[in-house]
Design an enzyme around this catalytic site. Structure first.
Site, mmCIF file in Angstrom:
data_model
loop_
_atom_site.group_PDB
_atom_site.id
_atom_site.type_symbol
_atom_site.label_atom_id
_atom_site.label_comp_id
_atom_site.label_asym_id
_atom_site.label_seq_id
_atom_site.Cartn_x
_atom_site.Cartn_y
_atom_site.Cartn_z
ATOM 1 N N ARG A 51 0.818 -1.213 0.000
ATOM 2 C CA ARG A 51 0.000 0.000 0.000
ATOM 3 C C ARG A 51 0.850 1.262 0.000
ATOM 4 O O ARG A 51 0.485 2.264 -0.579
ATOM 5 C CB ARG A 51 -0.881 -0.012 1.253
ATOM 6 C CG ARG A 51 -2.336 0.024 0.918
ATOM 7 C CD ARG A 51 -3.168 0.042 2.133
ATOM 8 N NE ARG A 51 -2.427 -0.433 3.299
ATOM 9 C CZ ARG A 51 -2.960 -0.657 4.494
ATOM 10 N NH1 ARG A 51 -4.234 -0.464 4.662
ATOM 11 N NH2 ARG A 51 -2.242 -1.081 5.506
ATOM 12 N N LYS A 151 -0.067 -18.924 7.232
ATOM 13 C CA LYS A 151 -0.944 -19.067 8.374
ATOM 14 C C LYS A 151 -1.110 -17.716 9.068
ATOM 15 O O LYS A 151 -0.258 -16.850 8.849
ATOM 16 C CB LYS A 151 -0.411 -20.121 9.337
ATOM 17 C CG LYS A 151 0.888 -19.711 10.029
ATOM 18 C CD LYS A 151 1.338 -20.749 10.979
ATOM 19 C CE LYS A 151 0.859 -20.469 12.381
ATOM 20 N NZ LYS A 151 1.674 -19.483 13.109
ATOM 21 N N HIS A 181 5.693 -23.431 7.725
ATOM 22 C CA HIS A 181 7.131 -23.410 7.440
ATOM 23 C C HIS A 181 7.886 -24.540 8.150
ATOM 24 O O HIS A 181 8.996 -24.884 7.765
ATOM 25 C CB HIS A 181 7.735 -22.024 7.719
ATOM 26 C CG HIS A 181 7.962 -21.722 9.159
ATOM 27 N ND1 HIS A 181 6.960 -21.298 9.986
ATOM 28 C CD2 HIS A 181 9.074 -21.777 9.919
ATOM 29 C CE1 HIS A 181 7.451 -21.099 11.195
ATOM 30 N NE2 HIS A 181 8.740 -21.382 11.181
ATOM 31 N N GLU A 219 10.333 -21.993 22.754
ATOM 32 C CA GLU A 219 10.924 -20.729 22.309
ATOM 33 C C GLU A 219 11.356 -19.921 23.524
ATOM 34 O O GLU A 219 10.752 -20.038 24.595
ATOM 35 C CB GLU A 219 9.895 -19.916 21.534
ATOM 36 C CG GLU A 219 9.412 -20.597 20.272
ATOM 37 C CD GLU A 219 8.518 -19.651 19.471
ATOM 38 O OE1 GLU A 219 9.057 -18.929 18.630
ATOM 39 O OE2 GLU A 219 7.302 -19.640 19.724
ATOM 40 N N ASP A 238 -1.706 -20.775 17.444
ATOM 41 C CA ASP A 238 -0.497 -20.282 16.774
ATOM 42 C C ASP A 238 0.477 -21.419 16.444
ATOM 43 O O ASP A 238 1.143 -21.386 15.413
ATOM 44 C CB ASP A 238 0.190 -19.246 17.688
ATOM 45 C CG ASP A 238 1.375 -18.566 17.017
ATOM 46 O OD1 ASP A 238 1.232 -18.144 15.857
ATOM 47 O OD2 ASP A 238 2.448 -18.459 17.653
ATOM 48 N N HIS A 243 2.035 -26.293 13.370
ATOM 49 C CA HIS A 243 3.382 -26.874 13.431
ATOM 50 C C HIS A 243 3.428 -28.211 14.205
ATOM 51 O O HIS A 243 3.970 -29.202 13.723
ATOM 52 C CB HIS A 243 4.369 -25.903 14.075
ATOM 53 C CG HIS A 243 4.401 -24.550 13.429
ATOM 54 N ND1 HIS A 243 4.223 -24.361 12.081
ATOM 55 C CD2 HIS A 243 4.586 -23.306 13.937
ATOM 56 C CE1 HIS A 243 4.306 -23.061 11.803
ATOM 57 N NE2 HIS A 243 4.517 -22.412 12.908
HETATM 58 C C1 BG6 Z 1 5.282 -19.005 13.780
HETATM 59 C C2 BG6 Z 1 4.529 -18.522 14.992
HETATM 60 O O1 BG6 Z 1 4.427 -19.739 12.934
HETATM 61 O O2 BG6 Z 1 6.355 -19.838 14.189
HETATM 62 C C3 BG6 Z 1 5.451 -17.786 15.936
HETATM 63 O O3 BG6 Z 1 3.476 -17.661 14.579
HETATM 64 C C4 BG6 Z 1 6.666 -18.623 16.281
HETATM 65 O O4 BG6 Z 1 4.776 -17.400 17.128
HETATM 66 C C5 BG6 Z 1 7.310 -19.168 15.009
HETATM 67 O O5 BG6 Z 1 7.593 -17.808 16.979
HETATM 68 C C6 BG6 Z 1 8.397 -20.178 15.356
HETATM 69 O O6 BG6 Z 1 9.104 -20.517 14.184
HETATM 70 P P1 BG6 Z 1 10.628 -20.973 14.241
HETATM 71 O O7 BG6 Z 1 10.952 -21.348 12.841
HETATM 72 O O8 BG6 Z 1 11.403 -19.794 14.753
HETATM 73 O O9 BG6 Z 1 10.686 -22.125 15.189
#
Ligand code: BG6
Length: 493
Positions: A51, A151, A181, A219, A238, A243
């Site tokens: 934008r 997502k 991912h 994390e 999330d 994942h």
């Molecule tokens: C994302 C989440 O999909 O994955 C985040 O929305 C998270 O909250 C992230 O921090 C973690 O990804 P990675 O690759 O750093 O383990």
């Protein structure tokens, strides 16, 4: 060990949200790495659609800064950076009106009719439908076009269906690439190699030999700059809905006949459909919700979740632990413990397969008890696989048993940079390979299992347990596995 570089056909990638956080941290660095490895052929172009008004040069400056910040200095080569930046351009577009779309059409019109086009939606999901609609209206969708969705795909089954219905009006399912991912991570793909390229594990991969399985995605970060999104979402939506469930599927699925996208996704779907329901009757026993309070991360004091939020009040979970069960022949009676959280003790994602103990020890008590074999698949950091086995402690002193790992650290073994998940996934979009992307029915099935958990939490007002930032989560999570006589594998080996 050298990796094999196979260039992909030239393509045009339009990144909606090209100036956003995802583009800056992940997409641009990933594309640069593929450029550097010689995988991107001429006349490939990357077009940022956003934008904010921006000239091509301004966008190139933005991208240069993104690379300087998110690519290792050793890997930045000025000639390659310049070549990569020359591929970039910018179009000012409003997803919610017709503004800018003819300009995008003019840019894309330069290419041949069968040229591959990918439209990457790195924007708020509320815009997915608007964008798909206008791509159709301005006749930008060709037979060789693909749509990439990030997502979150919905916040429950109903909203996910709505979203998928909207984009499904304009794109065929084989043109839609739903990114999780985690599926692009090297070690996740290695899980496929480990299970299906070795004869060793498959005969043991069932309830007769496996006692329980743990999947942890821990994390150390807190809210980062995503307080709004995260507080509306929480850890279950999330991380677990996508994942962790995807990891669970790859661990638990039956051997697919091939890596063909639909063949493999059919097997994952069967796992999701076989998950034992969690609802108001059992959620309090098999799930734990947590939220961090002030503590420390990497030795530095950090705020609690509520202090990080502006309003200071929230019932959103930053931690979840679940005891899941898969109701089928292979896994009957084998608990799958899932755990994820922010501000935990370590950044660490791993899958731990705990085998059953030997049925009888032939050794004297003084030798010690034979401990169970464990297969630890470490996704990050320090990707690798450790197979814990019992050996005789070397040297004199009689028979003394010792638990030691056969240790394979991929970085040390291969001495190659481990590519980021997006590098693989972005080029799979170009190749039209959907194996590592989620099919619509998988997304639905995952929500079908998650929704009743969310409802149960709400209905029974399941309390949130606090944990101190920098620990392994609430004590209730430890109790969840200890009740079954287990302990969490906290990344120590
Ligand atoms: C994302 C989440 O999909 O994955 C985040 O929305 C998270 O909250 C992230 O921090 C973690 O990804 P990675 O690759 O750093 O383990």
């Amino acid at each position: 060990m050298t990796s094999q570089i196979i260039p992909v056909k030239p393509f045009d990638a339009v990144i909606f949200g090209g100036k956003g956080d995802l583009a800056e941290r992940k997409l641009l660095p990933a594309l640069y790495h593929r450029e550097r490895d010689g995988q991107i052929s001429d006349p490939t172009r990357f077009i940022a659609a956003s934008r904010s008004s921006m000239t091509d040069d301004e966008y190139r400056d933005f991208a240069r800064k993104a690379l300087n910040e998110h690519v290792d200095k050793k890997e930045l080569e000025s000639e390659i950076v310049d070549r990569f930046l020359r591929r970039l351009s910018s179009v000012v577009i409003d997803a919610t009106s017709d503004k800018g779309w003819s300009e995008l059409k003019a840019v894309l019109a330069d290419a041949e009719d069968d040229h591959i086009r990918s439209f990457y939606l790195a924007v708020d999901p509320s815009l997915y439908g608007e964008i798909a609609k206008r791509l159709e209206k301005f006749e930008l969708i060709s037979a060789n076009s693909r749509l990439v969705m990030e997502k979150p795909i919905g916040r429950d089954l109903q909203s996910a269906r709505q979203l998928n219905d909207i984009v499904g009006q304009y794109f065929r399912e084989d043109q839609i690439f739903r990114i999780d991912h985690y599926l692009g991570k090297e070690t996740v793909q290695n899980l496929l190699a480990l299970r299906f390229a070795n004869a060793l594990f498959e005969p043991l991969w069932n309830s007769a030999h496996i006692d329980h399985i743990q999947i942890t995605v821990a994390e150390t970060v807190g809210l980062e700059s995503r307080a709004g999104y995260y507080d509306r979402t929480g850890a279950l939506r999330d991380m677990v809905q996508n994942h962790l469930l995807q990891l669970l599927c790859l661990v638990a699925m039956e051997p697919p006949a091939s890596v063909n996208a639909d063949v493999l996704r059919d097997e994952k779907l069967k796992v999701l459909r076989a998950l034992s329901p969690i609802n108001a009757a059992n959620a309090h026993r098999v799930t734990v919700r947590g939220q961090y309070k002030a503590g420390a991360s990497s030795g530095e004091p950090v705020k609690g979740y509520l202090e990080e939020l502006d309003n200071g009040e929230s019932n959103t979970e930053t931690f979840v632990a679940i005891k899941a069960k898969i109701e089928n022949w292979r896994w009957a009676g084998v608990p799958f413990y899932l755990r994820t959280g922010k501000r935990l003790a370590q950044r660490m994602s791993e899958i731990v397969i705990n085998f059953k103990p030997v049925p009888h020890s032939i050794f004297e008590k003084s030798a010690g008890l034979p401990l169970s074999n464990q297969l630890v698949i470490r996704l990050q950091p320090d990707e690798g696989v450790k197979q814990w086995i019992m050996i005789k402690d070397p040297g004199p002193g009689g028979m003394r048993l010792r638990h030691v790992p056969l240790d394979m650290s991929f970085a040390a073994a291969f001495n190659v940079r481990s590519p980021d998940a997006y590098e693989r996934l972005l080029l799979d979009v170009v190749r039209g390979n959907q194996t590592l992307f989620m099919r619509r029915d998988e997304v639905d099935a995952a929500w079908q299992w998650i929704d009743p958990i969310l409802e149960a939490w709400e209905e029974t007002r399941q309390p949130i347990k606090n944990y101190t930032a920098g620990t392994w989560g609430p004590s209730a999570s430890i109790a969840l596995v200890e009740r079954d006589g287990h302990t969490w594998h906290d990344g120590e080996g």
